[in-house]
Design a protein around this motif. Structure first.
Motif, short mmCIF file in Angstrom:
data_model
loop_
_atom_site.label_atom_id
_atom_site.label_comp_id
_atom_site.label_asym_id
_atom_site.label_seq_id
_atom_site.Cartn_x
_atom_site.Cartn_y
_atom_site.Cartn_z
N ASP A 5 0.82 -1.20 0.00
CA ASP A 5 0.00 0.00 0.00
C ASP A 5 0.86 1.26 0.00
O ASP A 5 0.42 2.33 -0.39
CB ASP A 5 -0.92 0.02 1.21
CG ASP A 5 -1.99 -1.06 1.14
OD1 ASP A 5 -2.45 -1.49 2.21
OD2 ASP A 5 -2.34 -1.50 0.02
N LEU A 6 2.10 1.13 0.48
CA LEU A 6 3.01 2.26 0.49
C LEU A 6 3.84 2.34 -0.78
O LEU A 6 4.18 3.43 -1.24
CB LEU A 6 3.98 2.15 1.68
CG LEU A 6 3.50 2.66 3.04
CD1 LEU A 6 4.56 2.37 4.08
CD2 LEU A 6 3.20 4.14 3.00
N ASP A 7 4.20 1.21 -1.34
CA ASP A 7 5.29 1.20 -2.31
C ASP A 7 5.00 0.54 -3.65
O ASP A 7 5.89 0.41 -4.46
CB ASP A 7 6.51 0.50 -1.68
CG ASP A 7 6.97 1.22 -0.44
OD1 ASP A 7 7.28 2.42 -0.57
OD2 ASP A 7 7.00 0.61 0.64
N THR A 8 3.77 0.16 -3.91
CA THR A 8 3.48 -0.51 -5.17
C THR A 8 2.28 0.13 -5.85
O THR A 8 1.21 -0.45 -5.91
CB THR A 8 3.24 -2.01 -4.95
OG1 THR A 8 4.26 -2.53 -4.11
CG2 THR A 8 3.27 -2.76 -6.26
N THR A 9 2.48 1.34 -6.37
CA THR A 9 1.41 1.98 -7.12
C THR A 9 1.59 1.78 -8.62
O THR A 9 0.70 2.09 -9.40
CB THR A 9 1.36 3.49 -6.82
OG1 THR A 9 2.60 4.07 -7.18
CG2 THR A 9 1.08 3.74 -5.36
N GLY A 10 2.79 1.30 -9.00
CA GLY A 10 3.01 0.91 -10.38
C GLY A 10 2.81 2.01 -11.39
O GLY A 10 3.16 3.17 -11.18
N LEU A 11 2.20 1.64 -12.53
CA LEU A 11 2.06 2.55 -13.66
C LEU A 11 1.30 3.81 -13.29
O LEU A 11 1.66 4.91 -13.70
CB LEU A 11 1.35 1.82 -14.81
CG LEU A 11 1.09 2.66 -16.07
CD1 LEU A 11 2.40 3.12 -16.68
CD2 LEU A 11 0.29 1.83 -17.08
N PHE A 97 2.23 8.40 8.15
CA PHE A 97 3.19 7.75 7.27
C PHE A 97 4.21 6.96 8.09
O PHE A 97 4.56 5.82 7.74
CB PHE A 97 3.92 8.77 6.40
CG PHE A 97 5.28 8.30 5.94
CD1 PHE A 97 5.39 7.31 4.97
CD2 PHE A 97 6.45 8.82 6.49
CE1 PHE A 97 6.63 6.85 4.55
CE2 PHE A 97 7.69 8.37 6.08
CZ PHE A 97 7.78 7.39 5.12
N VAL A 98 4.71 7.55 9.18
CA VAL A 98 5.75 6.89 9.98
C VAL A 98 5.25 5.55 10.50
O VAL A 98 5.94 4.52 10.40
CB VAL A 98 6.18 7.81 11.16
CG1 VAL A 98 7.15 7.07 12.08
CG2 VAL A 98 6.83 9.09 10.62
N ARG A 99 4.06 5.53 11.04
CA ARG A 99 3.49 4.28 11.58
C ARG A 99 3.36 3.23 10.47
O ARG A 99 3.69 2.06 10.67
CB ARG A 99 2.12 4.55 12.21
CG ARG A 99 2.18 5.26 13.56
CD ARG A 99 0.81 5.29 14.24
NE ARG A 99 -0.15 6.11 13.51
CZ ARG A 99 -1.12 5.64 12.77
NH1 ARG A 99 -1.28 4.33 12.62
NH2 ARG A 99 -1.96 6.46 12.15
N ARG A 100 2.91 3.65 9.32
CA ARG A 100 2.71 2.72 8.20
C ARG A 100 4.05 2.19 7.70
O ARG A 100 4.19 0.99 7.43
CB ARG A 100 1.94 3.39 7.08
CG ARG A 100 0.50 3.73 7.44
CD ARG A 100 -0.12 4.66 6.40
NE ARG A 100 -0.22 4.03 5.09
CZ ARG A 100 -0.36 4.71 3.95
NH1 ARG A 100 -0.41 6.03 3.96
NH2 ARG A 100 -0.47 4.06 2.80
N ARG A 101 5.04 3.06 7.57
CA ARG A 101 6.34 2.62 7.10
C ARG A 101 6.98 1.65 8.10
O ARG A 101 7.49 0.59 7.70
CB ARG A 101 7.27 3.82 6.85
CG ARG A 101 8.73 3.47 6.60
CD ARG A 101 8.91 2.53 5.40
NE ARG A 101 8.72 3.22 4.14
CZ ARG A 101 8.29 2.62 3.04
NH1 ARG A 101 7.99 1.33 3.04
NH2 ARG A 101 8.16 3.29 1.91
N MET A 102 6.94 1.98 9.37
CA MET A 102 7.58 1.12 10.36
C MET A 102 6.88 -0.23 10.44
O MET A 102 7.53 -1.27 10.59
CB MET A 102 7.59 1.82 11.73
CG MET A 102 8.46 3.07 11.78
SD MET A 102 10.20 2.78 11.39
CE MET A 102 10.71 1.83 12.85
#
Length: 453
Positions: A5-11, A97-102
């Motif tokens: 959900d944070l890092d795969t938004t693709g095209l 964002f911090v909570r989601r990334r960690m």
């Protein structure tokens, strides 16, 4: 929240980024085109606008432009002047964002690893932000969290950057930038892998283990992932804050010696360079030594290339054109005419000058306010007249480091015998010995698997 959900938004993520940056890059290209076609405009104002726009973007477009600004004539003067001073002003992302990334990197119970974790970012940069935290054992650490979907951002920005440089190259071929852009592309992609950066920290810790004047933070490997870097928190002040206290000449010289050691012991002993020497990447210790903080842009060189650097310095000192031509071949310059080499020698002589004079001096005894700016213009004009040049990939970060460090040394106001410092480093230089040392430290740091020379 899942990592994807944070890092795969693709095209779609890449498309959104390109929409956001297309206006900026299109404007850059159009203004540079007008500049080269003789269309008059307020170049300084345009450059200020560009710096403000790129400084507010989280991502590599700003870093790409900043790097290109260090190569003579690769950008019009007013752009180079502004971008050489550019640092990210992007505000940090919030606690959500911090909570989601960690959680994405360490799992939903990530907080069990910490006694304390700062909710506010201690620093923000182009690819991530840093939070101060305390481990359960009481150790104070810095956690660098990568911003969301940066892989997509890098690819979108690189496409835009290539477009802008393509327009510029059609109008000005003094610097043929194909290999420069390929080098930049690889280095930016490497910066996304924080596991690689952790290995870079271990590498520098090994290479500078005998240095009392340079501190390399220790990594906490159990809390490092590809998008989270956890390392020892080191105390220090920003260089400008220290300079504002008007340190003595001795203290200024101590700082300069520490930086010289931090950059050039790794280069001449191990064939490794830190390619990003701007002032946000180090802090000053109480004893005027330095803490190095950012290890995303690290370059490993062929030992022969390092030999070429040393050979070119000696060729310029003795005015030996044949030796200089051979040195450029070692660097990877192909088919240089003597006329083009003469122009390149003017730039190289400027960079090497402090190393060739056996006396105490400042790094630049001219009155320039931007290190190398005046001579860069002359070199660019000369390259246009001789048909241009295609710099090899390995040239890029050596040139950037020389310009970046020269600017810092100017700001510090150091007065040293740079020649003797350099000669001490290279006195026993041997290609085979460097190759052996390099292989040993890369293996010890766990970097061998990452390196493509």
């Amino acid at each position: 929240m899942a990592e994807k959900d944070l890092d795969t938004t693709g095209l779609f993520g890449e498309f959104r980024r390109m929409v956001r940056t297309t206006g900026t890059v299109g404007g850059i290209a159009a203004r540079m085109a007008g500049h080269r076609l003789g269309i008059k405009g307020d170049g300084a104002a345009h450059a200020e606008d560009l710096k403000a726009i790129l400084g507010g973007l989280k991502g590599p477009l700003m870093k790409a432009a900043q790097l290109l600004a260090t190569i003579p004539g690769a950008l019009p003067d007013e752009y180079a002047t502004e971008l050489a001073q550019l640092q990210s002003n992007a505000p940090p992302m919030g606690w959500s964002f911090v909570r989601r990334r960690m959680a994405a990197e360490l799992g939903p119970d990530w907080q069990k690893n910490f006694r304390e974790f700062g909710r506010e970012a201690a620093a923000a940069a182009s690819l991530g932000q840093v939070h101060k935290a305390v481990l359960q054992n009481g150790e104070v650490v810095a956690c660098k969290l990568q911003y969301p979907d940066m892989a997509t951002t890098v690819e979108a920005d690189l496409k835009q950057f290539r477009m802008a440089m393509g327009v510029y190259h059609k109008l000005d071929n003094a610097i043929r930038q194909d290999d420069v852009i390929e080098e930049l592309t690889d280095r930016l992609r490497e910066e996304l892998d924080y596991k690689r950066e952790a290995a870079n920290l271990r590498l520098y810790d090994i290479m500078l283990k005998n240095s009392a004047s340079v501190t390399i933070p220790k990594t906490v490997d159990s809390l490092c992932t590809h998008r989270l870097l956890t390392m020892e928190w080191v105390n220090g002040q920003g260089l400008q804050k220290v300079l504002d206290t008007n340190p003595s000449q001795e203290e200024r010289n101590t700082m300069a010696r520490a930086l010289f050691e931090a950059w050039y012991v790794p280069l001449y002993r191990y064939g490794v360079i830190h390619g990003d020497p701007h002032m946000g990447n180090f802090t000053v210790r109480d004893d005027f030594g330095f803490n190095l903080l950012d290890f995303g842009t690290i370059r490993v060189f062929r030992p022969r290339f390092i030999r070429g650097i040393i050979e070119l310095c000696e060729a310029l000192r003795t005015k030996d054109e044949d030796r200089a031509a051979h040195a450029y071949e070692m660097w990877g310059f192909d088919g240089l005419s003597r006329e083009t080499m003469t122009v390149l020698n003017e730039w190289a002589s400027f960079l090497y000058e402090p190393l060739m004079e056996d006396r105490e001096r400042t790094i630049n005894e001219n009155a320039e306010t931007i290190f190398g700016r005046d001579i860069a213009g002359r070199v660019h004009t000369g390259l246009q007249k001789t048909g241009g040049v295609k710099p090899p990939r390995e040239f890029v970060l050596v040139d950037r480091s020389a310009i970046g460090l020269g600017s810092v040394f100017m700001r510090i106001g150091a007065k040293l015998n740079w020649h003797r410092m350099f000669q001490d480093l290279i006195a026993d230089f041997d290609e085979d010995a460097l190759a052996a040392r390099q292989a040993e430290v890369l293996k010890a740091a766990g970097l061998s698997e990452f390196i493509r020379k």
